[in-house]
Motif scaffolding. Structure first.
Motif, PDB file in Angstrom:
ATOM      1  N   ASP A 141      -7.395  23.422 -18.415  1.00 56.33           N
ATOM      2  CA  ASP A 141      -7.479  23.583 -16.968  1.00 56.33           C
ATOM      3  C   ASP A 141      -6.403  22.747 -16.298  1.00 56.33           C
ATOM      4  OD1 ASP A 141      -9.610  25.088 -17.505  1.00 56.33           O
ATOM      5  OD2 ASP A 141     -11.124  23.611 -16.924  1.00 56.33           O
ATOM      6  N   GLN A 142      -6.234  21.562 -16.828  1.00 57.53           N
ATOM      7  CA  GLN A 142      -5.243  20.661 -16.260  1.00 57.53           C
ATOM      8  C   GLN A 142      -3.851  21.260 -16.348  1.00 57.53           C
ATOM      9  OE1 GLN A 142      -5.280  17.572 -14.696  1.00 57.53           O
ATOM     10  NE2 GLN A 142      -7.380  18.254 -14.389  1.00 57.53           N
ATOM     11  N   ALA A 143      -3.579  21.842 -17.506  1.00 57.06           N
ATOM     12  CA  ALA A 143      -2.254  22.432 -17.693  1.00 57.06           C
ATOM     13  C   ALA A 143      -2.035  23.526 -16.663  1.00 57.06           C
ATOM     14  CB  ALA A 143      -2.126  22.991 -19.101  1.00 57.06           C
ATOM     15  N   LYS A 144      -3.087  24.322 -16.422  1.00 55.97           N
ATOM     16  CA  LYS A 144      -2.955  25.382 -15.428  1.00 55.97           C
ATOM     17  C   LYS A 144      -2.771  24.786 -14.050  1.00 55.97           C
ATOM     18  CE  LYS A 144      -5.668  28.656 -17.948  1.00 55.97           C
ATOM     19  NZ  LYS A 144      -7.092  28.590 -18.259  1.00 55.97           N
ATOM     20  N   GLU A 145      -3.573  23.768 -13.773  1.00 52.39           N
ATOM     21  CA  GLU A 145      -3.480  23.115 -12.482  1.00 52.39           C
ATOM     22  C   GLU A 145      -2.075  22.586 -12.238  1.00 52.39           C
ATOM     23  OE1 GLU A 145      -7.645  21.154 -11.816  1.00 52.39           O
ATOM     24  OE2 GLU A 145      -6.027  19.762 -11.371  1.00 52.39           O
ATOM     25  N   ALA A 146      -1.531  22.012 -13.282  1.00 53.80           N
ATOM     26  CA  ALA A 146      -0.217  21.389 -13.144  1.00 53.80           C
ATOM     27  C   ALA A 146       0.844  22.414 -12.787  1.00 53.80           C
ATOM     28  CB  ALA A 146       0.154  20.691 -14.441  1.00 53.80           C
ATOM     29  N   THR A 147       0.563  23.653 -13.143  1.00 51.90           N
ATOM     30  CA  THR A 147       1.591  24.658 -12.914  1.00 51.90           C
ATOM     31  C   THR A 147       1.403  25.360 -11.579  1.00 51.90           C
ATOM     32  OG1 THR A 147       0.243  26.306 -14.029  1.00 51.90           O
ATOM     33  CG2 THR A 147       1.866  25.131 -15.356  1.00 51.90           C
ATOM     34  N   GLN A 148       0.281  25.099 -10.920  1.00 55.05           N
ATOM     35  CA  GLN A 148       0.019  25.822  -9.686  1.00 55.05           C
ATOM     36  C   GLN A 148       0.890  25.303  -8.545  1.00 55.05           C
ATOM     37  OE1 GLN A 148      -4.165  25.433  -9.331  1.00 55.05           O
ATOM     38  NE2 GLN A 148      -4.523  26.947 -10.909  1.00 55.05           N
TER      39      GLN A 148
ATOM     40  N   GLN B  49      -5.649  13.790 -10.766  1.00 55.23           N
ATOM     41  CA  GLN B  49      -6.990  13.552 -11.330  1.00 55.23           C
ATOM     42  C   GLN B  49      -6.969  12.651 -12.552  1.00 55.23           C
ATOM     43  OE1 GLN B  49      -6.424  16.618 -10.098  1.00 55.23           O
ATOM     44  NE2 GLN B  49      -8.296  17.411  -9.175  1.00 55.23           N
ATOM     45  N   LYS B  50      -5.818  12.599 -13.201  1.00 51.03           N
ATOM     46  CA  LYS B  50      -5.734  11.831 -14.456  1.00 51.03           C
ATOM     47  C   LYS B  50      -5.150  10.449 -14.216  1.00 51.03           C
ATOM     48  CE  LYS B  50      -6.588  15.373 -17.321  1.00 51.03           C
ATOM     49  NZ  LYS B  50      -7.290  15.408 -18.589  1.00 51.03           N
ATOM     50  N   ARG B  51      -5.009  10.065 -12.966  1.00 52.58           N
ATOM     51  CA  ARG B  51      -4.221   8.861 -12.669  1.00 52.58           C
ATOM     52  C   ARG B  51      -4.821   7.575 -13.220  1.00 52.58           C
ATOM     53  NH1 ARG B  51      -7.423  10.029  -8.593  1.00 52.58           N
ATOM     54  NH2 ARG B  51      -8.281   8.428  -7.212  1.00 52.58           N
ATOM     55  N   LYS B  52      -6.150   7.581 -13.456  1.00 48.13           N
ATOM     56  CA  LYS B  52      -6.760   6.343 -13.943  1.00 48.13           C
ATOM     57  C   LYS B  52      -6.943   6.331 -15.453  1.00 48.13           C
ATOM     58  CE  LYS B  52      -8.966   5.036  -9.658  1.00 48.13           C
ATOM     59  NZ  LYS B  52     -10.192   5.172  -8.861  1.00 48.13           N
ATOM     60  N   LEU B  53      -6.494   7.364 -16.110  1.00 56.13           N
ATOM     61  CA  LEU B  53      -6.578   7.387 -17.576  1.00 56.13           C
ATOM     62  C   LEU B  53      -5.397   6.646 -18.178  1.00 56.13           C
ATOM     63  CD1 LEU B  53      -7.540  11.063 -18.459  1.00 56.13           C
ATOM     64  CD2 LEU B  53      -8.992   9.040 -18.486  1.00 56.13           C
TER      65      LEU B  53
ATOM     66  N   ALA C 246       0.827  -1.216   0.000  1.00 58.02           N
ATOM     67  CA  ALA C 246       0.000   0.000   0.000  1.00 58.02           C
ATOM     68  C   ALA C 246       0.858   1.262   0.000  1.00 58.02           C
ATOM     69  CB  ALA C 246      -0.928  -0.017   1.202  1.00 58.02           C
ATOM     70  N   GLU C 247       2.004   1.219   0.695  1.00 60.64           N
ATOM     71  CA  GLU C 247       2.784   2.463   0.777  1.00 60.64           C
ATOM     72  C   GLU C 247       3.367   2.851  -0.581  1.00 60.64           C
ATOM     73  OE1 GLU C 247       3.609  -0.182   2.756  1.00 60.64           O
ATOM     74  OE2 GLU C 247       5.784  -0.532   2.787  1.00 60.64           O
ATOM     75  N   MET C 248       3.586   1.860  -1.445  1.00 61.80           N
ATOM     76  CA  MET C 248       4.071   2.202  -2.787  1.00 61.80           C
ATOM     77  C   MET C 248       2.972   2.880  -3.591  1.00 61.80           C
ATOM     78  SD  MET C 248       6.540  -0.647  -4.357  1.00 61.80           S
ATOM     79  CE  MET C 248       7.896  -1.263  -3.380  1.00 61.80           C
ATOM     80  N   LYS C 249       1.732   2.382  -3.420  1.00 62.53           N
ATOM     81  CA  LYS C 249       0.617   3.025  -4.115  1.00 62.53           C
ATOM     82  C   LYS C 249       0.438   4.453  -3.612  1.00 62.53           C
ATOM     83  CE  LYS C 249      -1.690  -1.298  -5.114  1.00 62.53           C
ATOM     84  NZ  LYS C 249      -2.577  -2.298  -4.595  1.00 62.53           N
ATOM     85  N   ASP C 250       0.582   4.624  -2.295  1.00 61.80           N
ATOM     86  CA  ASP C 250       0.485   5.970  -1.729  1.00 61.80           C
ATOM     87  C   ASP C 250       1.552   6.880  -2.320  1.00 61.80           C
ATOM     88  OD1 ASP C 250      -1.571   5.168  -0.198  1.00 61.80           O
ATOM     89  OD2 ASP C 250      -0.421   4.954   1.664  1.00 61.80           O
ATOM     90  N   LYS C 251       2.762   6.323  -2.395  1.00 61.81           N
ATOM     91  CA  LYS C 251       3.866   7.116  -2.930  1.00 61.81           C
ATOM     92  C   LYS C 251       3.585   7.497  -4.389  1.00 61.81           C
ATOM     93  CE  LYS C 251       8.814   7.020  -3.716  1.00 61.81           C
ATOM     94  NZ  LYS C 251       9.985   6.179  -3.895  1.00 61.81           N
ATOM     95  N   ALA C 252       3.052   6.534  -5.148  1.00 65.19           N
ATOM     96  CA  ALA C 252       2.734   6.798  -6.554  1.00 65.19           C
ATOM     97  C   ALA C 252       1.728   7.938  -6.656  1.00 65.19           C
ATOM     98  CB  ALA C 252       2.181   5.539  -7.208  1.00 65.19           C
ATOM     99  N   GLU C 253       0.692   7.875  -5.835  1.00 66.46           N
ATOM    100  CA  GLU C 253      -0.343   8.904  -5.904  1.00 66.46           C
ATOM    101  C   GLU C 253       0.196  10.254  -5.427  1.00 66.46           C
ATOM    102  OE1 GLU C 253      -3.967   7.503  -4.182  1.00 66.46           O
ATOM    103  OE2 GLU C 253      -4.303   6.219  -5.946  1.00 66.46           O
TER     104      GLU C 253
ATOM    105  N   LEU D   9       3.271  11.304  -5.697  1.00 73.05           N
ATOM    106  CA  LEU D   9       4.117  11.896  -6.746  1.00 73.05           C
ATOM    107  C   LEU D   9       3.282  12.383  -7.931  1.00 73.05           C
ATOM    108  CD1 LEU D   9       7.232   9.564  -6.671  1.00 73.05           C
ATOM    109  CD2 LEU D   9       7.193  12.014  -6.206  1.00 73.05           C
ATOM    110  N   LEU D  10       2.178  11.681  -8.217  1.00 76.43           N
ATOM    111  CA  LEU D  10       1.291  12.151  -9.286  1.00 76.43           C
ATOM    112  C   LEU D  10       0.685  13.496  -8.882  1.00 76.43           C
ATOM    113  CD1 LEU D  10      -0.427   8.831 -10.360  1.00 76.43           C
ATOM    114  CD2 LEU D  10       1.023  10.273 -11.783  1.00 76.43           C
ATOM    115  N   GLU D  11       0.362  13.605  -7.621  1.00 73.99           N
ATOM    116  CA  GLU D  11      -0.124  14.872  -7.085  1.00 73.99           C
ATOM    117  C   GLU D  11       0.948  15.949  -7.251  1.00 73.99           C
ATOM    118  OE1 GLU D  11      -3.157  15.119  -4.536  1.00 73.99           O
ATOM    119  OE2 GLU D  11      -2.913  17.006  -5.609  1.00 73.99           O
ATOM    120  N   PHE D  12       2.185  15.571  -6.942  1.00 70.94           N
ATOM    121  CA  PHE D  12       3.330  16.485  -7.014  1.00 70.94           C
ATOM    122  C   PHE D  12       3.455  17.114  -8.404  1.00 70.94           C
ATOM    123  CE2 PHE D  12       7.966  16.951  -7.892  1.00 70.94           C
ATOM    124  CZ  PHE D  12       8.273  17.925  -6.955  1.00 70.94           C
ATOM    125  N   VAL D  13       3.231  16.314  -9.458  1.00 71.57           N
ATOM    126  CA  VAL D  13       3.335  16.875 -10.814  1.00 71.57           C
ATOM    127  C   VAL D  13       1.978  17.327 -11.350  1.00 71.57           C
ATOM    128  CG1 VAL D  13       5.405  15.580 -11.427  1.00 71.57           C
ATOM    129  CG2 VAL D  13       3.166  14.616 -11.951  1.00 71.57           C
ATOM    130  N   GLY D  14       0.923  17.217 -10.527  1.00 74.28           N
ATOM    131  CA  GLY D  14      -0.378  17.727 -10.942  1.00 74.28           C
ATOM    132  C   GLY D  14      -1.164  16.796 -11.841  1.00 74.28           C
TER     133      GLY D  14
END
Lengths: 247, 353
Positions: B346-353, A137-141, A120-127, A129-134
């Motif tokens: 929007d996503q692009a903007k979000e990514a830069t925030q 929201q797109k993680r399941k695409l 689970a902690e790896m999944k947390d880390k993945a999410e 870091l995905l948050e970190f790069v913004g």
């Protein structure tokens, strides 16, 4: 100041074309080093040599004092020396989280580890870091459905997931819109300061590289032209002639 | 209906059909057993071709070697194989019940292990090839194996081997092998379903999507590829051992290494159902087998044309196969929730925030 990568007298030719000729450079640990030069000056060739993509003709490449010029790509990657690609490469049919999970380092992977599930902690880390790069929201695409800029961010997050010691970035901002570039620049700085990753960056965007790097190498015609701080490089007449402003 | 409900319903239906099928339609027991063999073919091919993106045309090699290893073990444990095959069945060799079952058990085990071992050895050489070269390279392995076995007199050469006769009635034999085929198909499905949830499954998909990237990220690509092929070969070896015993007589070209029938069917079935999905190969195998048997029975003479048409339509217009199409069109059926996403800008903007 210790150097984590030491390139010494490296030459590489493709048939009759000399792509690198006796290039030497050093990447200091914990810093951001830039690599610039006109198209065809041998920047990507040098990156390819460092990460083991191709055998070099002569010279020596050391990572943390260890000779790596005879090792293959996977071995070098497992040492903690990772690269991203100029043409962004992600796993197109897998979603964001899967792209992240498979990027977990295989440094200490034992044979039977491949049959384990992800904790689970790896999944947390993945999410995280995905948050970190913004991209949370797109993680399941499917990663292939993301825009080019988003794919670049994903590739960067995947590299961070691997916990590398050094990250070689081949034109991280190429093809990205200006708003996104600022965000990426900020993430690169934070990767360096917060995660302690040494960065070695090929970049054509002068504003980016001058902001980012604390020392810069300039290649021209496969040879080292100049080395210095961003200020020194910007004011170096040879660099200006070869690259920055001569017409 | 949720994904898990739908999946449970599918399990119930398939298990029900598998158990009741031969009871309700005893005349079709052999045919339904072959159906499970087809399911085994498609599943094991898909591990490589679908999940990992390595289109092997030579997986039939492991079916054939499994068949021969099993047969030779069954005979060799109790008789001299050379003498047995030289007599071409004229010299009646008798196997007691115990000898038969022990021989079959050991034979199937060695078939599985032997095929897996060969896959591990061959993997070191053929995984230097990619794309169409891999397909042709593996095809060559299967073709040459057929020819080599055909020239090997000790194992009966082109004349083949008659397998030990099942100690019981013909119906009893059908039912016995039916149970083994059905159980093997279930075991393989359960194993692969688990396998695809582990890190191994993701690594296979990564190799499929971009092997160079996987290498650059430090994934042990050769290790994963070889193990994937070994797993395919393990189950195909068992399948071969079973099929050889069901037919009772094996020879290299038509039964053991039938590259242009079973060897192609396994690819066609996985493509029809949807390669790279868990259920696709199962569905594809069932549909394909039904279509094949129907055309063979009612449109004899046109059966190959019918199969050709299916393959062409599948490959030209419908490459994702049935499950691939459904997963694309109705992702929520498969438990994939896509969150409401904003516009790219929007996503692009979000990514830069």
């Amino acid at each position: 100041m210790t150097n984590i990568i030491e390139v010494e007298g490296v030459s590489k030719s493709y048939g009759g074309v000399v792509a690198n000729h006796k290039v030497s450079m050093e990447v200091p640990v914990g810093r951001i080093t830039g690599l610039i030069g006109p198209n065809g000056s041998g920047k990507t060739t040098l990156f390819n040599s460092v990460v083991g993509y191709q055998p070099i003709d002569e010279g020596s490449i050391k990572f943390k004092g260890q000779e790596i010029s005879k090792m293959n790509v996977q071995q070098i990657a497992r040492l903690g020396l990772l690269r991203t690609f100029q043409q962004t490469r992600i796993y197109g049919n897998m979603n964001g989280v899967q792209n992240m999970l498979i990027s977990v380092s295989h440094r200490n992977a034992a044979f039977l580890d491949m049959f384990k599930p992800y904790p689970a902690e790896m999944k947390d880390k993945a999410e995280h870091l995905l948050e970190f790069v913004g991209l949370y929201q797109k993680r399941k695409l499917s990663a292939g459905d993301l825009s080019f800029g988003q794919q670049k961010l994903l590739e960067f997050a995947m590299a961070l997931m691997n916990d590398p010691e050094v990250l070689l970035l081949d034109e991280p901002t190429a093809g990205i819109n200006p708003t996104l570039i600022n965000g990426l620049l900020d993430r690169l700085h934070r990767a360096n300061t917060e995660f302690g990753i040494t960065l070695f960056v090929i970049e054509h965007n002068m504003r980016v590289v001058m902001n980012l790097a604390d020392n810069i190498y300039c290649l021209a015609h496969g040879e080292l032209l100049a080395h210095g701080t961003p200020d020194e490089i910007q004011n170096d007449q040879r660099v200006i002639d070869a690259y920055l402003g001569a017409h | 209906m949720s994904f898990s409900q739908r999946e449970k319903l599918t399990y119930a239906f398939l298990l029900g059909f598998g158990i009741l099928g031969p009871i309700l339609f005893p005349a079709y027991t052999f045919q339904i057993a072959v159906l499970w063999i087809m399911v085994l073919f498609a599943q094991t091919w898909d591990t490589m071709g679908g999940q990992m993106g390595y289109n092997s045309l030579g997986n039939i090699f492991f079916f054939g070697t499994g068949m021969y290893i099993c047969a030779i073990t069954q005979v060799g444990m109790f008789y001299d194989v050379g003498v047995y095959t030289a007599a071409h069945g004229a010299d009646k060799a008798v196997f007691t019940d115990t000898q038969y079952y022990i021989g079959l058990g050991v034979g199937l085990l060695l078939a599985a292990l032997g095929s897996a071992f060969l896959a591990a050895i061959l993997g070191w050489t053929v995984f230097g090839l990619r794309g169409p070269y891999f397909a042709i390279g593996t095809l060559a392995i299967a073709l040459s194996a057929g020819e080599l076995i055909g020239a090997w007199e000790w194992v009966g050469g082109g004349g083949g081997i008659a397998l030990p006769v099942y100690p019981g009635s013909g119906d009893g034999k059908s039912e016995f092998f039916y149970v083994l085929c059905f159980a093997s198909a279930i075991a393989t499905f359960a194993f692969l379903k688990w396998l695809y949830t582990t890190r191994f499954g993701l690594a296979l998909n990564a190799i499929r999507d971009d092997e160079d990237k996987a290498e650059a990220m430090g994934v042990h690509t050769l290790r994963h590829k070889t193990v994937a092929w070994t797993i395919s070969a393990f189950f195909l070896g068992i399948t071969g051992g079973l099929f050889g015993n069901m037919t009772g007589f094996i020879e290299p070209l038509e039964v053991a290494f039938p590259t242009i029938t079973f060897g192609i069917f396994m690819v066609a079935m996985a493509l029809l159902g949807g390669k790279g999905t868990l259920w696709g190969p199962v569905l594809g195998a069932i549909l394909f087998h039904i279509i094949k048997e129907t055309t063979w029975t009612y449109f004899l003479g046109w059966q190959w044309i019918a199969l050709g048409v299916i393959i062409i339509v599948n490959v030209v217009f419908f490459q994702q196969g049935i499950m691939g199409y459904l997963e694309d069109k109705y992702p929520h059926w498969f438990g994939v929730e896509v969150e409401e996403s904003n516009a790219i800008d929007d996503q692009a903007k979000e990514a830069t925030q």
